[in-house]
Design an enzyme around this catalytic site. Sequence first.
Site, PDB file in Angstrom:
ATOM      1  N   PRO A   1       0.818  -1.221   0.000  1.00 11.76           N
ATOM      2  CG  PRO A   1      -0.008  -1.000   2.181  1.00 11.76           C
ATOM      3  CD  PRO A   1       0.761  -1.934   1.283  1.00 11.76           C
TER       4      PRO A   1
ATOM      5  N   GLY B   1       5.605  -1.733  -7.075  1.00 12.14           N
ATOM      6  CA  GLY B   1       6.695  -1.406  -7.991  1.00 12.14           C
ATOM      7  C   GLY B   1       7.574  -2.631  -8.190  1.00 12.14           C
ATOM      8  CG  ASP B   2      10.178  -2.730 -11.483  1.00 13.61           C
ATOM      9  OD1 ASP B   2       9.436  -3.545 -12.069  1.00 13.61           O
ATOM     10  OD2 ASP B   2      10.469  -1.611 -11.962  1.00 13.61           O
TER      11      ASP B   2
ATOM     12  N   GLY C   1       3.776   1.011  -8.525  1.00 13.18           N
ATOM     13  CA  GLY C   1       4.878   1.754  -7.916  1.00 13.18           C
ATOM     14  C   GLY C   1       5.217   2.989  -8.728  1.00 13.18           C
TER      15      GLY C   1
ATOM     16  CD  GLU D   1      14.241  -2.585  -3.724  1.00 11.33           C
ATOM     17  OE1 GLU D   1      14.249  -2.537  -2.486  1.00 11.33           O
ATOM     18  OE2 GLU D   1      13.512  -1.852  -4.426  1.00 11.33           O
TER      19      GLU D   1
END
Length: 345
Positions: A21, A78-79, A109, A336
Amino acid sequence: PPGDSYGVLPRPCRALVLLNPQSGAGRALEDFQAVVQPMMAEADIATTVFITERPHHAHEKVRDEDLSQWDTLVVMAGDGLLYEVVNGLMERPDWEDTMKKPLCILPGGSGNALAASINHYAGNDNVAKKKLLTNCTFILCKGLHTQMDLVSLSTASGKRLFSFLGFGWGFISDVDIDSEKYRRLGNARFTLGTLQCLAKLRVYQGRLSYLPAVPQLGAPPAPKGPPGSLLVPLSQPVPAHWTVVPEEEFITVYAIYQSHLGTNLLMAPAARLHDGCIHLFYLKAGISRVALLKLFLAMARGTHLDLHCPYLHYVRVQAFRLEPRAATGIMTVDGEALACEPVQG
């Protein structure tokens, strides 16, 4: 695309939806309820919604849970959340079977690179936001699925990671991480981040080596075997048939395996979901800020290679290794952050 083997999901179909969320502008749950759920209900797809409450929550869920009650796993975020899910699945003792279960990405995202890539492979126009979400939900409702490459990454400190999108170091990774604070802006976050990183352009020193995707004349045939068998340990020099890039000063190095780096960044127009190769880009130091900005603007349409910029190099590879000279800058995998250290994939 023709020639791809599409399987079709069963009907009725049971889907586990993992939803963050907080992702993007924080509207994933509303968008799911308004756009996705009615379409899925009509397509006879029953949903169980799992809302993540913290980092690694989805990772633990898919690593430890009995997933046999669901026909597909759907990631609405998102990814970053899909990266968690893929790595959680790969930690399971039954990973080989579990990885056959179809995964679906629904863009929720600010970075939706895989969703944009899949939309592109499906032959749809380049779109964003609700239109992209609707297109991706249609693919799910039709039950179409096909295979996707994963890249196995290993780092000097002993981490083993699985990546579906790309690995980066330097300028592009800086933009990705520095712009996190503007996530609420959605896609505009990357434009703002690009301009900020252009202002303080840095040079990164290191050695880049790779195994070309097209067998070179006189090179030994590529070894067969389990994933990672193309690589020798990071403590050893790369095999003799690898190419070592002569330059050691870079603005950015990015290894991407899908077409899109963002909804309006078509970085590797030739990439396909399972083409068995890594599309390696590197940008040598010395490029002017103006030329760099031109490249980025061209990348929105995927025409950056047509500029024939002498600093930009693109090569298709089966494997690569990057050895930074110092631990400067952030490395990213699928958007990331990772600590900067030698890595190969």
